[in-house]
Design an enzyme around this catalytic site. Structure first.
Site, PDB file in Angstrom:
ATOM      1  N   LYS A 239      34.062  32.538 111.595  1.00  0.00           N
ATOM      2  CA  LYS A 239      33.913  31.614 112.721  1.00  0.00           C
ATOM      3  C   LYS A 239      35.226  31.463 113.477  1.00  0.00           C
ATOM      4  CE  LYS A 239      30.272  29.179 110.211  1.00  0.00           C
ATOM      5  NZ  LYS A 239      30.065  28.128 109.183  1.00  0.00           N
TER       6      LYS A 239
ATOM      7  N   THR B  12      15.216  31.291 107.133  1.00  0.00           N
ATOM      8  CA  THR B  12      15.127  29.854 107.426  1.00  0.00           C
ATOM      9  C   THR B  12      15.367  29.565 108.907  1.00  0.00           C
ATOM     10  OG1 THR B  12      17.436  29.588 106.778  1.00  0.00           O
ATOM     11  CG2 THR B  12      15.790  29.116 105.102  1.00  0.00           C
ATOM     12  N   VAL B  13      16.381  30.197 109.507  1.00  0.00           N
ATOM     13  CA  VAL B  13      16.637  29.903 110.927  1.00  0.00           C
ATOM     14  C   VAL B  13      15.544  30.523 111.800  1.00  0.00           C
ATOM     15  CG1 VAL B  13      18.274  30.094 112.824  1.00  0.00           C
ATOM     16  CG2 VAL B  13      19.119  29.737 110.511  1.00  0.00           C
TER      17      VAL B  13
ATOM     18  N   GLY C   8      12.419  31.127 110.927  1.00  0.00           N
ATOM     19  CA  GLY C   8      11.243  30.272 110.778  1.00  0.00           C
ATOM     20  C   GLY C   8      11.383  28.993 111.577  1.00  0.00           C
TER      21      GLY C   8
ATOM     22  N   GLU D 127      25.049  28.976  98.287  1.00  0.00           N
ATOM     23  CA  GLU D 127      24.273  30.133  97.820  1.00  0.00           C
ATOM     24  C   GLU D 127      24.537  30.361  96.333  1.00  0.00           C
ATOM     25  OE1 GLU D 127      22.556  32.097 100.058  1.00  0.00           O
ATOM     26  OE2 GLU D 127      23.253  31.038 101.853  1.00  0.00           O
TER      27      GLU D 127
ATOM     28  N   GLY E 202      21.031  23.032  97.504  1.00  0.00           N
ATOM     29  CA  GLY E 202      20.758  24.042  98.527  1.00  0.00           C
ATOM     30  C   GLY E 202      21.869  24.167  99.561  1.00  0.00           C
TER      31      GLY E 202
ATOM     32  N   ALA F 165      13.957  39.172 115.428  1.00  0.00           N
ATOM     33  CA  ALA F 165      14.228  39.978 114.237  1.00  0.00           C
ATOM     34  C   ALA F 165      14.679  39.052 113.131  1.00  0.00           C
ATOM     35  CB  ALA F 165      15.307  41.017 114.531  1.00  0.00           C
ATOM     36  N   GLY F 166      13.878  38.936 112.083  1.00  0.00           N
ATOM     37  CA  GLY F 166      14.258  38.100 110.945  1.00  0.00           C
ATOM     38  C   GLY F 166      13.437  36.829 110.904  1.00  0.00           C
TER      39      GLY F 166
END
Lengths: 436, 436
Positions: free
Chosen positions: A212, A19-20, A22, A197, A194, A15-16
């Site tokens: 985290k 970038t991660v 891909g 954000e 980059g 799902a999704g």
């Protein structure tokens, strides 16, 4: 190994496709040999859930894998063994993971916000359905901290932990320290590269690090510290003067996430935890974490201190630990989702005003006699003793007066600074940070 | 969790009651709550194998646990689930573990010498019998490196690794660096503090680090580098002059264990690995590992560099990761003993003479004109260019001439130094170390 080699492939729904996501699709295609060597099985991507089906996205998929916009096509598919959630956000991701667990799918996610804010029901569902819910990618990128706490350090009592958990903030502070940039310039540079954000709130205001930290607290102590109660202070608007002054004292300013167990006199334990900028002495390994790197220090008994350092983010580094989670599922590991056999319990919390620390304080005052005496008097009234003082000459009438204190509580420091304010000597609000 | 809570205890037999074995007995008694929280089971020590039964030893045991001098009483006991081997040595330990595996027992060991020198048959036996063979305590004490490589980093390609794996040697080098001690004095001090054995051969001659490196190579690359072929150079007799000279260039001398995959032009890969003293630039985290600490740096793709630092030895820190291995068995983890599904394969080896490196070289020469020219000529004849030279004035006629080279092969360096020897300018044998 004939037995393993003839095993069915592990079938995955993703799902999704950001970038991660891909990155994971790329690794699953490039690393077929690695996957087979590590598990004796193949991992086959069957479906990818996206918001919009486009020809460009379809072109990135391996043969036989299809795009879908229908959540149930992933969660309910009997031919999918594992759902990998890399869509981010909390609402839809929660619904997806719940439904997939109800259908007996194992889960891999890197969604720290979801796990920190609203995951108790998900862990319960995983337990009830005997599913793996793995999330190595959700804390500190490629630093292997989740697995370390659930497995090789499970025989230790972690008594405290400290980390630099947000690469964007650390990059900004590093640039301000090394190149003398101001906050706005360093943030703009991070955005251009980059590393930050367009809306940097989650990073520079400390919430990402706090997400985290919430996960690390569960893994290290088996305690739940409600995210909404977590004291969080970020680095937005940090004044480069304070970074320069800290350097003169031999310190670096870092955005620190910290949690510490207190054994109270009555036999109970309370947890002190939060995210805040702090001065770290340059001789500590933690002070030497530069750029977008992350680091975590665990203090265990009897292990002693353990320090881990690496890239805290990035599409492929994060995708690689998502892949490691898939390998564990392909190996047939048993669920060890929290590192504890039972539900973790609510932590008793040390309120921030009780935190004890040394402090760095900078006040802007008129360069007049008596000012230091008044200041010292307000500190002494709260039993705060000053360890070092620097007063800079300045062409202007208003000068910075910087001092470091011996250990005191946050409450005493607040009260003392209120008294200083009442003397009328302050030209601007005081700036103060903890010293580690 | 009722299901887990009513599980049978895990029954353990322990072989060896030295410092780590004694530490484990202590932790099993003190950490009952931790064990139950982590696994939902109890761990019960049934028998301890010792060479001599003494009342003092018997007094240390929990109730219901007995001492025995009979190996078969451990390995063949149907009421024992796991045999923990902490007796050390290779012959008897190998026999014990083999026999226990044949009887279907899981194994936990911290015996790096055995695993490095002669463990292929043991891993095969564990695989055949579907037993866990766990050994987190065998490399770098409490640093969680075995679990890190078998699990959270399994989705990465490790391309090189480097470590400080022997705490005794690192303590000696640290004392020589910080306090200007000579080798013999620092070794004696390490022995007095209990950091070095009466016979320090395994530590200071590099074999202990080489044992650990052999295990790391298997875990990181899935390759077997035969221990007997491993190039090993220790720190015995290190001259404190070289440590001081290295400092002047901005370096620390450390005992380094290193392994590096080379992708050859023909598509094959070869492994370069060995243990050797080397100069490490002071700005690297690896240069800042002090005293008895250990550290490991892993370079993975796409993870990037990962650095782990902690106590490399000590009875209780090591016992705590032995306990973690027991917790994994109590949880019912599946065997993942090597991190690879099939037998690991023999590495193709890069012979040491092909290693490429920058070098630090110290020669003792007469303080005469022409000496530097002759030296530079010998280097140039092997295409070695000198990057920096320090020649110290001295009251004596024989002076140290120290230089650092650009990258070259070990073979070229050996040949060049042979040529220097033939000129007759050397007053003692040259000293040279790699630079990292």
């Amino acid at each position: 190994m004939t037995q393993q080699a003839t095993q069915e492939p592990l079938y995955v729904g993703l799902a999704g496709m950001g970038t991660v996501g891909g990155g994971l699709i790329q690794l699953l295609q490039e690393d077929k040999d690695l996957i087979y060597r590590r598990t004796g099985r193949r991992i086959v991507l069957r479906k990818v859930l996206v918001r919009n089906v486009t020809p460009e996205r379809a072109a990135q998929l391996p043969e036989g894998c299809e795009l879908t916009t229908d959540m149930a096509a992933l969660t309910d598919d009997p031919q999918i063994d594992v759902v990998v959630e890399l869509m981010g956000g909390t609402g839809a991701a929660h619904a997806l993971i719940s439904r997939a667990l109800e259908h007996g799918k194992h889960i891999v996610t890197a969604n720290k916000a979801l796990l920190a804010e609203d995951s108790e029901a998900l862990f319960d569902l995983a337990r009830t359905n005997n599913c793996l819910l793995r999330y190595e990618g959700s804390v500190a990128g490629a630093i292997p901290i989740v697995g370390t706490l659930t497995d090789p350090l499970a025989g230790n009592h972690i008594v405290s932990l400290m980390g630099i958990l947000n690469g964007t903030s650390n990059y900004i502070l590093s640039e301000m320290t090394t190149n003398g940039m101001d906050f706005d310039g360093a943030l703009r540079q991070a955005q251009e590269l980059g590393y930050a954000e367009a809306d940097p709130t989650l990073d520079v205001d400390g919430f990402d690090a706090a997400h985290k930290l919430t996960l690390l607290i569960r893994l290290a102590f088996g305690l739940d510290y409600p995210f909404a109660s977590m004291p969080v202070q970020g680095i937005r608007g940090m004044d480069k003067r304070d970074i320069a002054m800290a350097r003169e004292f031999g310190y670096r300013i870092k955005l620190i996430a910290e949690a510490r167990l207190h054994n109270e006199a009555d036999g109970t334990t309370r947890l002190e935890a939060g995210v805040f900028p702090a001065l770290v002495h340059h001789s500590f390994l933690m002070a030497r974490v530069g750029g977008v790197y992350n680091a975590i220090r665990l203090d265990g008994a009897p292990s002693g201190p353990i320090f881990l350092h690496g890239r805290g983010a990035g599409a492929l580094p994060t995708a690689s630990v998502v892949l490691s989670d898939l390998l564990a599922i392909a190996r047939g590991d048993k669920p060890n989702n929290t590192g504890f056999a039972n539900r973790i319990v609510r932590a008793a919390i040390v309120p921030p005003e009780e935190w004890r620390s040394r402090y760095y304080v900078r006040v802007m005052v008129h360069d007049e006699s008596g000012v230091l005496r008044d200041l010292a008097g307000c500190m002494a009234a709260e039993n705060i003793s000053m360890a070092q003082v620097i007063q800079k000459e300045n062409e202007k009438n208003v000068v910075p007066l910087v001092f470091m204190t011996h250990e005191t509580t946050a409450q005493a420091m607040t009260r003392a600074l209120q008294k200083v304010h009442e003397t009328g000597i302050l030209q601007t609000a005081p700036v103060y940070y903890r010293i580690i």
